[in-house]
Every structure is written in structure tokens, then in C-alpha cells.
Design a protein around this motif. Sequence first.
Motif, mmCIF file in Angstrom:
data_model
loop_
_atom_site.group_PDB
_atom_site.id
_atom_site.type_symbol
_atom_site.label_atom_id
_atom_site.label_comp_id
_atom_site.label_asym_id
_atom_site.label_seq_id
_atom_site.Cartn_x
_atom_site.Cartn_y
_atom_site.Cartn_z
ATOM 1 N N UNK A 285 125.055 95.222 26.900
ATOM 2 C CA UNK A 285 125.765 95.803 28.039
ATOM 3 C C UNK A 285 127.273 95.717 27.848
ATOM 4 N N UNK A 286 127.745 94.561 27.380
ATOM 5 C CA UNK A 286 129.181 94.401 27.149
ATOM 6 C C UNK A 286 129.661 95.319 26.023
ATOM 7 N N UNK A 287 128.862 95.436 24.985
ATOM 8 C CA UNK A 287 129.253 96.283 23.859
ATOM 9 C C UNK A 287 129.243 97.763 24.241
ATOM 10 N N UNK A 288 128.323 98.149 25.112
ATOM 11 C CA UNK A 288 128.317 99.532 25.592
ATOM 12 C C UNK A 288 129.573 99.830 26.404
ATOM 13 N N UNK A 289 130.032 98.845 27.183
ATOM 14 C CA UNK A 289 131.294 99.010 27.915
ATOM 15 C C UNK A 289 132.460 99.145 26.937
ATOM 16 N N UNK A 290 132.438 98.335 25.889
ATOM 17 C CA UNK A 290 133.492 98.414 24.873
ATOM 18 C C UNK A 290 133.500 99.784 24.211
ATOM 19 N N UNK A 291 132.313 100.304 23.920
ATOM 20 C CA UNK A 291 132.217 101.616 23.278
ATOM 21 C C UNK A 291 132.679 102.720 24.220
ATOM 22 N N UNK A 292 132.427 102.554 25.510
ATOM 23 C CA UNK A 292 132.905 103.527 26.500
ATOM 24 C C UNK A 292 134.432 103.559 26.527
ATOM 25 N N UNK A 293 135.046 102.385 26.384
ATOM 26 C CA UNK A 293 136.505 102.300 26.406
ATOM 27 C C UNK A 293 137.127 102.755 25.091
ATOM 28 N N UNK A 294 136.372 102.628 24.011
ATOM 29 C CA UNK A 294 136.883 103.023 22.692
ATOM 30 C C UNK A 294 135.763 103.717 21.918
ATOM 31 N N UNK A 295 135.473 104.970 22.276
ATOM 32 C CA UNK A 295 134.345 105.684 21.660
ATOM 33 C C UNK A 295 134.483 105.780 20.138
ATOM 34 N N UNK A 296 133.385 105.541 19.465
ATOM 35 C CA UNK A 296 133.368 105.685 18.021
ATOM 36 C C UNK A 296 133.862 104.485 17.247
ATOM 37 N N UNK A 297 134.215 103.397 17.929
ATOM 38 C CA UNK A 297 134.697 102.201 17.233
ATOM 39 C C UNK A 297 133.594 101.673 16.310
ATOM 40 N N UNK A 298 133.866 101.678 15.012
ATOM 41 C CA UNK A 298 132.846 101.277 14.039
ATOM 42 C C UNK A 298 132.386 99.840 14.230
ATOM 43 N N UNK A 299 133.319 98.938 14.554
ATOM 44 C CA UNK A 299 132.956 97.536 14.677
ATOM 45 C C UNK A 299 132.020 97.305 15.861
ATOM 46 N N UNK A 300 132.273 98.001 16.963
ATOM 47 C CA UNK A 300 131.393 97.877 18.127
ATOM 48 C C UNK A 300 130.015 98.444 17.806
ATOM 49 N N UNK A 301 129.994 99.611 17.163
ATOM 50 C CA UNK A 301 128.716 100.203 16.766
ATOM 51 C C UNK A 301 127.935 99.263 15.853
ATOM 52 N N UNK A 302 128.650 98.618 14.943
ATOM 53 C CA UNK A 302 127.998 97.701 14.016
ATOM 54 C C UNK A 302 127.450 96.477 14.739
#
Length: 230
Positions: free
Chosen positions: A134-151
Amino acid sequence: MSIRSLALALVLALAVSGVAFAVSIRVLPGGIPLGSAEQLMAEGIRLGSTQILRQAWEAYEKAVALNPEYLEGYLQLGRIYFHLSLLGGATDEDYRKAFHFADLLMEKAPKVAEAHRLMGVVLSGKGAYLDALQELELALHLDPGDEFVLCDMAAIHLALKQPDQTVSLLEGRSLKDGWSYYILGMAWMQKGEKGRALINFRKAKAAGFAGYWLDLAFQRLGEDLKLPLR
């Protein structure tokens, strides 16, 4: 799932990526590392050394105590906790401190993607994978496409034995970080696709990722294929 189960799911390997792995540091007599906190953290990750990681932890903990606005310090403390948990060397007190640092960063920068990523990393290190996602999905929403979050998200799915989700998050992307290729390779290993796993492990090595975790991956794959791999 326990921290030990997570480590086994990653073949005794979740990194946080984003740090250099081929770091040369000076040593004192007796082999005690001498260098910056960043160097210590990178070398601790590369060698899979809880001792060196704890030295880096102490340095960053002192840094944020001296300057509570040193936001990068909070991020690095969370990453160190995560890698300690992978190695089975994290304690409940470590988690309490890491969660506290992540919570402080959330208070200081609630709309910054890295703050949510840090909380996700800390929660995943504790084994709270759904909350971490859930936290990582919020991070991805704030910074779409961030490779580190996706990883990070992909690694959680890997720990949950969901390699298809891991592959869907990373396969076909122009990845820049070696840890991402490593996680993708581990997903192909879970799926029994040893050839694709080897391709991604070699891409990880070419991207500069080296050391303890990749050595273990090559060792296991080499045993399966009955080939000497490095």
C-alpha cells in the motif's frame, strides 16, 4: 511470512537498490572498515555483512541526531534495516527504530514519494507485505514509473511466491539498476525458466551489481544446470 522466509524466497537474498556496490574502502589494522557511512552501507550490502551494516547504521543514526532535517539519513537507515532483515540480523528494536525514522520522514515530507517508499521498505523488512505494498503504491502514484519503487513491489511479490506479478512489473522495461535485473532473474527462477534467469543475472552483473546475493544466485543456478557460473 517471516523474515527468514523472505530471505529464502530471494534465495537467501529485498535491497534496496539505488546504491553503488563496487566500492573500495580503506581498512584499519584488524580489517575494521574506515570510510564514509555511504561506503560502509554499500560494502555491507555487497559482502552481506551485518557487522559493516551496523557500523553504517551507527553513523547515520548519529547524523540524524545532530541534524534532524537530514532527510537522506532517514532513507539510508531504512535501507540498512531492510538489508539487516534479509540477512536475518535485524531485531525487534531495530524495527522499532527504523519504523520511527520512517514515521518521522512521513511527518516531514508526506507528499514525497521517497517517504512512502521508505515506510514500504521498513514494513516489508518486518514481513508486513500487504501494508508495504500500500505504501509503495502511494509512492508510485507520487512518482509514476520510478524503477526502484517498482522493484520493491516486484520483490514483495517474489517473496509471496507470485513470480508472474514480479515479471509483469519489470519485464520489458528499460531497467537501469542491477538489483532490478537480479529480482527479475529470481522471478524467472521461481517460474523454472533457468535460461531467462541466467540472462537477467548477467544483465545485473553488467549493470554493476555484484557480491553476496548475486554469487548465491549463480551458485544455485550453476548447481541446477551443473555448470560453473559466475
